[in-house]
Design a protein around this motif. Sequence first.
Motif, PDB file in Angstrom:
ATOM      1  N   ILE A   1       0.841  -1.209   0.000  1.00  0.00           N
ATOM      2  CA  ILE A   1       0.000   0.000   0.000  1.00  0.00           C
ATOM      3  C   ILE A   1       0.870   1.251   0.000  1.00  0.00           C
ATOM      4  O   ILE A   1       0.646   2.183  -0.784  1.00  0.00           O
ATOM      5  N   ILE A   2       1.895   1.264   0.858  1.00  0.00           N
ATOM      6  CA  ILE A   2       2.790   2.429   0.959  1.00  0.00           C
ATOM      7  C   ILE A   2       3.499   2.682  -0.369  1.00  0.00           C
ATOM      8  O   ILE A   2       3.554   3.821  -0.852  1.00  0.00           O
ATOM      9  N   TYR A   3       4.041   1.606  -0.975  1.00  0.00           N
ATOM     10  CA  TYR A   3       4.763   1.768  -2.241  1.00  0.00           C
ATOM     11  C   TYR A   3       3.836   2.203  -3.363  1.00  0.00           C
ATOM     12  O   TYR A   3       4.193   3.064  -4.182  1.00  0.00           O
ATOM     13  N   THR A   4       2.620   1.646  -3.402  1.00  0.00           N
ATOM     14  CA  THR A   4       1.645   2.024  -4.441  1.00  0.00           C
ATOM     15  C   THR A   4       1.272   3.493  -4.317  1.00  0.00           C
ATOM     16  O   THR A   4       1.223   4.222  -5.318  1.00  0.00           O
ATOM     17  N   VAL A   5       0.998   3.934  -3.084  1.00  0.00           N
ATOM     18  CA  VAL A   5       0.665   5.350  -2.849  1.00  0.00           C
ATOM     19  C   VAL A   5       1.834   6.240  -3.259  1.00  0.00           C
ATOM     20  O   VAL A   5       1.648   7.309  -3.856  1.00  0.00           O
TER      21      VAL A   5
ATOM     22  N   GLY B   1       2.034  11.228 -10.219  1.00  0.00           N
ATOM     23  CA  GLY B   1       1.015  12.270 -10.355  1.00  0.00           C
ATOM     24  C   GLY B   1       1.607  13.663 -10.276  1.00  0.00           C
ATOM     25  O   GLY B   1       1.228  14.554 -11.048  1.00  0.00           O
ATOM     26  N   MET B   2       2.577  13.848  -9.358  1.00  0.00           N
ATOM     27  CA  MET B   2       3.225  15.153  -9.216  1.00  0.00           C
ATOM     28  C   MET B   2       4.042  15.493 -10.463  1.00  0.00           C
ATOM     29  O   MET B   2       4.047  16.652 -10.919  1.00  0.00           O
ATOM     30  N   ILE B   3       4.726  14.503 -11.024  1.00  0.00           N
ATOM     31  CA  ILE B   3       5.509  14.728 -12.248  1.00  0.00           C
ATOM     32  C   ILE B   3       4.587  15.121 -13.402  1.00  0.00           C
ATOM     33  O   ILE B   3       4.859  16.083 -14.132  1.00  0.00           O
TER      34      ILE B   3
ATOM     35  N   ILE C   1       8.599   5.458   3.398  1.00  0.00           N
ATOM     36  CA  ILE C   1       7.654   6.391   4.019  1.00  0.00           C
ATOM     37  C   ILE C   1       7.833   7.806   3.479  1.00  0.00           C
ATOM     38  O   ILE C   1       6.863   8.463   3.070  1.00  0.00           O
ATOM     39  N   ILE C   2       9.080   8.305   3.437  1.00  0.00           N
ATOM     40  CA  ILE C   2       9.330   9.680   2.983  1.00  0.00           C
ATOM     41  C   ILE C   2       8.913   9.884   1.526  1.00  0.00           C
ATOM     42  O   ILE C   2       8.252  10.881   1.219  1.00  0.00           O
ATOM     43  N   PRO C   3       9.261   8.965   0.588  1.00  0.00           N
ATOM     44  CA  PRO C   3       8.764   9.146  -0.792  1.00  0.00           C
ATOM     45  C   PRO C   3       7.245   9.162  -0.900  1.00  0.00           C
ATOM     46  O   PRO C   3       6.696   9.767  -1.819  1.00  0.00           O
ATOM     47  N   MET C   4       6.560   8.482   0.040  1.00  0.00           N
ATOM     48  CA  MET C   4       5.098   8.524   0.050  1.00  0.00           C
ATOM     49  C   MET C   4       4.601   9.861   0.617  1.00  0.00           C
ATOM     50  O   MET C   4       3.622  10.439   0.125  1.00  0.00           O
TER      51      MET C   4
ATOM     52  N   ASP D   1      12.390  10.665  -5.626  1.00  0.00           N
ATOM     53  CA  ASP D   1      11.662   9.847  -4.653  1.00  0.00           C
ATOM     54  C   ASP D   1      11.157   8.557  -5.296  1.00  0.00           C
ATOM     55  O   ASP D   1      11.226   7.475  -4.695  1.00  0.00           O
ATOM     56  N   LEU D   2      10.645   8.683  -6.501  1.00  0.00           N
ATOM     57  CA  LEU D   2      10.182   7.515  -7.242  1.00  0.00           C
ATOM     58  C   LEU D   2      11.343   6.573  -7.534  1.00  0.00           C
ATOM     59  O   LEU D   2      11.220   5.350  -7.444  1.00  0.00           O
TER      60      LEU D   2
END
Length: 317
Positions: A33-37, A44-46, A281-284, A70-71
């Motif tokens: 879930i964390i990685y998918t988000v 989405g931001m890119i 966590i931080i990349p999410m 982050d990705l």
Amino acid sequence: MNKQNLTVLTEFILMGITDRPELQAPFFGLFLIIYTVSVVGNLGMIILTNMDSRLQTPMYFFLRHLAFIDLGYSTAVGPKMLVNLVTNQNTIPYNWCATQLSFFILFIISELFILSAMAYDRYVAICNPLLYTIVMSQRVCWILVAVPYVYSAFLSLIITIKIFMSSFCGHNVIRHFYCDNLPLLTLLCSSSHDIELIILIFSAFNLVSSLLIVLVSYILILMAILRMNSAEGRHKAFSTCGSHLTVVVVLYATLFFMYVQPKSSHSFDTDKIASVFYTLIIPMLNPMIYSLRNKEVKSALHRIWKNLHRLPTWNAT
């Protein structure tokens, strides 16, 4: 040299996050879930900062690269970690291990200096607003992202080549859930003093120099804000820095916790906890922080949502 020292390794075994089988399924679900988000948020931001014409400013140019980084480092670690949680043998091929290490170092160092560039961008925007478009030209922006990428790639190659050109003792169990330099150094037969010194010097330089740029930028920003007569102007200046400052505090606190703790209290279990935080966590959190705390990003999302609803629908006759 004995036979064990001559062993040619073809793979490593990653100990993973936990050795308790009953926790592997819950951890898999949680981290999936964390990685998918994280992937959805950063992609989405890119896309958003590329599509929306009102987000074509230096601030969002840097934010786009932050999302890409982050990705990058969450993808260097996340998918393999998820696979290992559902397989019985947590192996990683020798060459894949080297590749994972090099990409992780590349992206994590790039992140530090992109955050520094973003702090400088906020300094220019608040302290020299009339000269902002001249100082932060497209050419300057590209230099401020290209230099960290080139420097990080150079340093990543040096560390990875130094480690993997050394002799391993035949022990191939890495006490981590991904290929990191410190656990790999414990497996070397040959002296690791030179490599440890390189890592120590450059880690200190990267952390201190990037943090110094951020601190100096924000001290100058704070001085400029305190000189403002308008309460509205002060609030606007603070709001433009809030998201970036939150991201900086979270990342640097995690890195200092991991790398500046006393050697006597250093443990790989502690490293695992910190590593989960800054690799997943931080990349999410970063795209969430910038979308929830930034009015321009929320407005861009609202405009795209409205445009999607305006698309013509074809009804069957």
